[in-house]
Design an enzyme around this catalytic site. Structure first.
Site, PDB file in Angstrom:
ATOM      1  N   SER A 198       0.826  -1.197   0.000  1.00 17.64           N
ATOM      2  CA  SER A 198       0.000   0.000   0.000  1.00 17.64           C
ATOM      3  C   SER A 198       0.865   1.254   0.000  1.00 17.64           C
ATOM      4  O   SER A 198       1.650   1.466  -0.922  1.00 17.64           O
ATOM      5  CB  SER A 198      -0.975  -0.048   1.175  1.00 17.64           C
ATOM      6  OG  SER A 198      -2.109   0.726   0.914  1.00 17.64           O
ATOM      7  N   ASP A 304      -9.206  -5.236  -5.438  1.00 19.19           N
ATOM      8  CA  ASP A 304      -8.810  -4.196  -4.489  1.00 19.19           C
ATOM      9  C   ASP A 304      -9.597  -2.930  -4.791  1.00 19.19           C
ATOM     10  O   ASP A 304      -9.401  -2.287  -5.828  1.00 19.19           O
ATOM     11  CB  ASP A 304      -7.304  -3.946  -4.619  1.00 19.19           C
ATOM     12  CG  ASP A 304      -6.752  -3.071  -3.493  1.00 19.19           C
ATOM     13  OD1 ASP A 304      -7.536  -2.345  -2.856  1.00 19.19           O
ATOM     14  OD2 ASP A 304      -5.530  -3.122  -3.267  1.00 19.19           O
ATOM     15  N   HIS A 335      -7.593  -5.812  -0.760  1.00 12.37           N
ATOM     16  CA  HIS A 335      -6.352  -5.157  -0.331  1.00 12.37           C
ATOM     17  C   HIS A 335      -5.650  -6.047   0.696  1.00 12.37           C
ATOM     18  O   HIS A 335      -5.650  -5.768   1.895  1.00 12.37           O
ATOM     19  CB  HIS A 335      -6.717  -3.794   0.266  1.00 12.37           C
ATOM     20  CG  HIS A 335      -5.600  -2.805   0.320  1.00 12.37           C
ATOM     21  ND1 HIS A 335      -5.003  -2.296  -0.798  1.00 12.37           N
ATOM     22  CD2 HIS A 335      -4.983  -2.207   1.374  1.00 12.37           C
ATOM     23  CE1 HIS A 335      -4.068  -1.422  -0.451  1.00 12.37           C
ATOM     24  NE2 HIS A 335      -4.027  -1.369   0.875  1.00 12.37           N
TER      25      HIS A 335
END
Length: 648
Positions: A198, A304, A335
Site C-alpha cells: 500500500s 482491491d 487489499h
C-alpha cells in the site's frame, strides 16, 4: 537504452563473483559450487540492532534544520566482523507507530536504548539469518522522524531515497535525531531492494521513479502509481476527503504540531473538483517510468477497491514501454498481502527473487513465467508473459434489446439509445443483481452464452456518448461475468481471507520479535455473477482530463472511461456483460445534480483485451441465444463504506 540492457552488466559481474563469495553465505561443505539459495547460517538472536537518523536535505517542518528520518536496522553481526558486506531489504512506511503493519497490525517496539526490538512482519526474521540487512524507515513526519508527511510527494519519496543514498555513501546520518555522532554504513554493499504494501509499496514506486543508484529491485504490493488516481477517477471523486486528512491520520504528535502549513498546501493543491493540479504532477510516478533502473515485482488483488488495479495496469504498461524487468502476481483478493493468502509460495518466491536480484544467484527465477494468477480461491495458473502473447483489443458494441435497459453485447455496431437516471443509492452490486431485468438506474448489455472460455487480460476502456439533462453527471462502466462460481469474498471486511488462531513460523524468533504469524484461509462466496472490472468518470472532464466544465443539458458528450486492469476467464456457459450507469455508491461520490442520461449506442463501445482477440470472441459467441430470463442474481455484498487509507 532499455533498462534490461542497463541491468545486465551488474548481474553478469555479480554472478561471476559468486563462487569467490560463496563462503560468505554457505557452510564449507556447500562451497564447492555456485550457490542457488541463501541459507539461514547467521544468528538472528545476535543480530546488530541499531538506529540512525539520515539527513534528507529538506526542511519541511520549517524549524531551520534539515529533517532527519529514522532508519531502524537489523543486520547479521558475523559478516561485518569478517570484513564482508551485505545487501539491504528496506520497507519505508508511515505506519510503524500509528497503525501497524500486516494482518496483525504490528508496530515497532524499542528497548531502553531506543533500539528496535520488534520489527513488524517477517522480513527481518527470515532474511537476516540469510545474510541480508533489514531497514525499516519511518517516513518524514511519522514515528521517530523529523519533517512532515506530504502524501507521496517530495518529502515522502526523499525520506526513503536519502536512506539509499546513505547506504551507498552519498548522504549523512547520525546516531540521534538531534546532534549525535556521524555514522557510516560500512557494513553494506549498498545493493538495496524495497518492499512494502500500500503506502509503503507506493514509496517504493516513487523512489524507483527517481532512478536512484543502488536500488536494485522493488516489490510493491497493492501500491499506488499516481496519487491523483487514488482520489479521483477522471474527475469523479472517489472519496470525500483529500491528502491533507490522510497526512493528519499518520503523522506523529510532533509533526501535527509543526506541519499545519504542509497540510494547508495539500488541501489547496487537491481541489474536490477533480481537476489536475501541479500537486498531482509531483505525485505521478508513471510519467517517470523511463528513469526506473530497478527490476519490479508487482503484486495486487484484482478486487482491491482501496488501491484499484488501474494503478497496477498503468504502471506495468509504462514499465514495459521502457524495457524494465518485471514479474507479477494477481490474486482474487481485495487489499491483502500475499503473505496472508499464499504464504508458503510467497516466502519461497520472494526469497528467490531477492537472492537473484541482490545476491546475483542464478536460481532461474528470471526464466520462469512472468505472471502468477489466482483463477479460483487457492488455485493458481501461470503465464509466460502478461498480458499473454496473442492478446488483442476487441471492440464490442452494445445494442438495445426487447426491454428497456436490457440489451445485447456483440461485434456488430448498433443503432438506438438507452436511458437511465442516476441513483446515488445504488451500486454496481445492485446493477449486476438486476442485469436481466429493466431498472431505471442502469443500462445492461449481455453476450449470448459462451460456447468457449474467453480470457480478458489487461486494461479495458469503454467509450460512452451520452446526453445529460443537467449540468453535471458522473458515469460508471462495469464488466461482469454472469454465471455461477465460487470466488473469494472480497466485499467481506477481511477482503477475501479468514484469520485463524494457530500460527506458522517464517524465520528465527527472539523474545521480543516472533517469526510466527496467524494462519489464514480463503473466505469464499457462492455467486451468480462476478464483477470483473470497473471504471468511473465525470462527464464534465470529457474534453480535457485536467479540467472539468459544466455540461449543457440536451447536448451529447463523448468520454472514454479507463477500466481497472484484470485477468479473468469467462467460462463457457457464462455471459459477459457491460453495465453503463451513474454513481457507483460508496465507490464514487455523486454529482451535484441527479441527471437522466441518454446513451447513443451507435457511438458507445467497449474495447476489451481478449486472448485471441476478435476471432476468439466470435467463436465463443457463435452459438447464439435469446435474452436471459428475468431473475435476481446474487453476488458478494455491496461495497463497504470505510475510512479510505492505503494501509496495512
Amino acid at each position: 537504452m532499455p533498462k534490461r540492457t542497463r541491468c545486465t552488466p551488474w548481474r553478469t559481474l555479480v554472478t561471476a563473483a559468486v563462487t569467490a563469495l560463496t563462503a560468505a553465505f554457505l557452510t564449507p561443505a556447500a562451497a564447492q559450487a555456485a550457490p542457488r539459495e541463501s541459507r539461514p547460517v547467521y544468528s538472528y538472536a545476535d543480530a546488530v540492532r541499531e538506529s540512525v537518523w539520515v539527513d534528507t536535505g529538506l526542511d519541511e517542518d520549517g524549524d531551520g534544520r534539515t529533517d532527519r528520518v529514522a532508519a531502524d536496522i537489523v543486520r547479521p553481526a558475523e559478516p561485518a566482523r569478517q570484513g564482508r558486506k551485505v545487501p539491504v531489504i528496506m520497507d519505508a512506511s508511515p505506519y510503524y507507530s500509528c497503525c501497524g503493519r500486516g494482518n496483525e497490525s504490528q508496530r515497532k517496539t524499542y528497548d531502553a536504548q531506543g533500539h528496535v526490538v520488534q520489527m513488524p512482519l517477517f522480513y527481518d526474521n527470515f532474511f537476516v539469518p540469510r545474510g541480508y540487512a533489514f531497514v525499516g524507515v519511518d517516513l518524514a513526519g511519522s514515528n521517530r522522524s523529523d519533517g512532515c508527511v506530504d502524501v507521496g510527494g517530495r518529502s515522502d519519496v526523499q525520506s526513503a531515497k536519502a536512506v539509499i543514498d546513505w547506504l551507498n555513501g552519498r548522504a549523512r546520518a547520525w546516531t540521534s535525531r538531534t546532534g549525535g555522532t556521524p555514522v557510516r554504513a560500512g557494513w553494506t554493499n549498498g545493493r538495496t531492494g524495497m518492499i512494502g504494501k500500500s503506502w509503503d509499496g507506493t514509496i517504493a514506486n516513487g523512489v524507483a521513479a527517481t532512478g536512484v543508484k543502488g536500488l536494485r529491485t522493488i516489490v510493491p504490493i497493492s501500491a499506488i502509481s499516481s496519487w491523483y488516481d487514488y482520489y479521483f477517477a477522471q474527475g469523479a471523486p472517489l472519496y470525500d476527503g483529500g491528502p491533507d486528512e490522510l497526512a493528519g491520520y499518520v503523522e506523529s504528535a510532533d509533526a501535527l504540531a509543526h506541519c499545519a502549513a504542509v497540510q494547508h498546501k495539500l488541501a489547496d493543491g487537491s481541489p474536490r473538483s477533480g481537476d489536475w493540479t501541479p500537486l498531482w504532477t509531483e505525485r505521478d510516478y508513471v510519467k517517470d517510468a523511463a528513469k526506473v533502473r530497478a527490476s519490479v515485482f508487482l503484486v495486487h488483488g484484482m478486487q482491491d477497491l482501496n488501491v484499484r488495479t488501474k494503478h497496477l495496469g498503468q504502471w506495468w504498461d509504462a514499465l514495459a514501454r521502457h524495457g524494465v524487468e518485471r514479474k507479477i502476481w494477481l490474486s482474487q483478493t481485495g487489499h491483502v498481502d500475499p503473505f496472508d493468502y499464499r504464504r508458503g509460495a510467497w516466502a519461497d518466491t520472494l526469497h528467490r527473487w531477492f537472492d537473484h536480484e541482490l545476491l546475483g544467484y542464478d536460481n532461474g527465477i528470471d526464466r520462469e513465467p512472468t505472471a502468477d494468477i489466482e483463477r479460483h480461491p487457492g488455485q493458481w495458473v501461470t503465464s509466460a508473459a502478461w498480458p499473454p502473447h496473442g492478446t488483442r483489443t476487441t471492440v464490442l458494441h452494445p445494442a438495445a434489446g426487447s426491454q428497456a435497459g436490457v440489451g445485447t453485447l456483440g461485434l456488430r455496431p448498433a443503432a438506438g439509445t438507452e436511458t437511465f437516471t442516476d441513483d446515488p443509492a445504488r451500486s454496481e452490486t445492485d446493477w449486476a443483481a438486476h442485469l436481466t431485468t429493466s431498472t431505471p438506474e442502469k443500462a445492461g448489455f449481455l453476450t449470448a452464452p459462451l460456447t468457449r472460455d474467453v480470457r480478458l487480460s489487461g486494461s479495458s476502456t469503454v467509450t460512452v456518448t451520452a446526453t445529460p439533462t443537467t449540468a453535471s453527471a458522473h458515469l460508471s462502466a462495469v464488466l461482469v461475468d454472469v454465471g455461477p462460481d465460487t470466488i473469494r469474498d472480497y466485499a467481506d471486511p477481511a477482503e477475501g481471507i479468514t484469520t485463524l488462531t494457530d500460527r506458522t513460523c517464517w524465520g528465527a524468533s527472539t523474545a521480543g520479535d516472533s517469526a510466527c504469524f496467524k494462519k489464514t484461509r480463503a473466505k469464499t462466496a457462492a455467486v451468480d455473477y462476478t464483477v470483473v472490472s470497473r471504471g468511473w468518470a465525470d462527464l464534465g472532464h470529457y474534453a480535457w482530463p485536467a479540467k472539468g466544465v459544466p455540461l449543457t443539458p440536451g447536448r451529447a458528450y463523448t468520454i472514454t472511461l479507463d477500466l481497472a486492469a484484470t485477468d479473468h476467464v469467462v467460462p463457457a456457459g457464462h455471459r459477459l456483460a457491460l453495465i453503463v450507469a451513474g454513481t457507483d455508491k460508496d465507490l464514487i461520490d455523486p454529482p451535484s445534480t441527479r441527471p437522466t442520461l441518454t446513451v447513443d449506442l451507435s457511438r458507445t463501445t467497449a474495447r476489451v483485451p481478449l486472448v485471441g482477440g476478435t476471432a476468439a470472441f466470435d467463436r465463443a459467441t457463435s452459438g447464439g441465444a435469446g435474452a436471459p430470463a428475468p431473475t435476481v442474481l446474487h453476488g458478494v455484498g455491496a461495497p463497504r463504506t470505510v475510512r479510505h487509507v492505503p494501509a496495512s
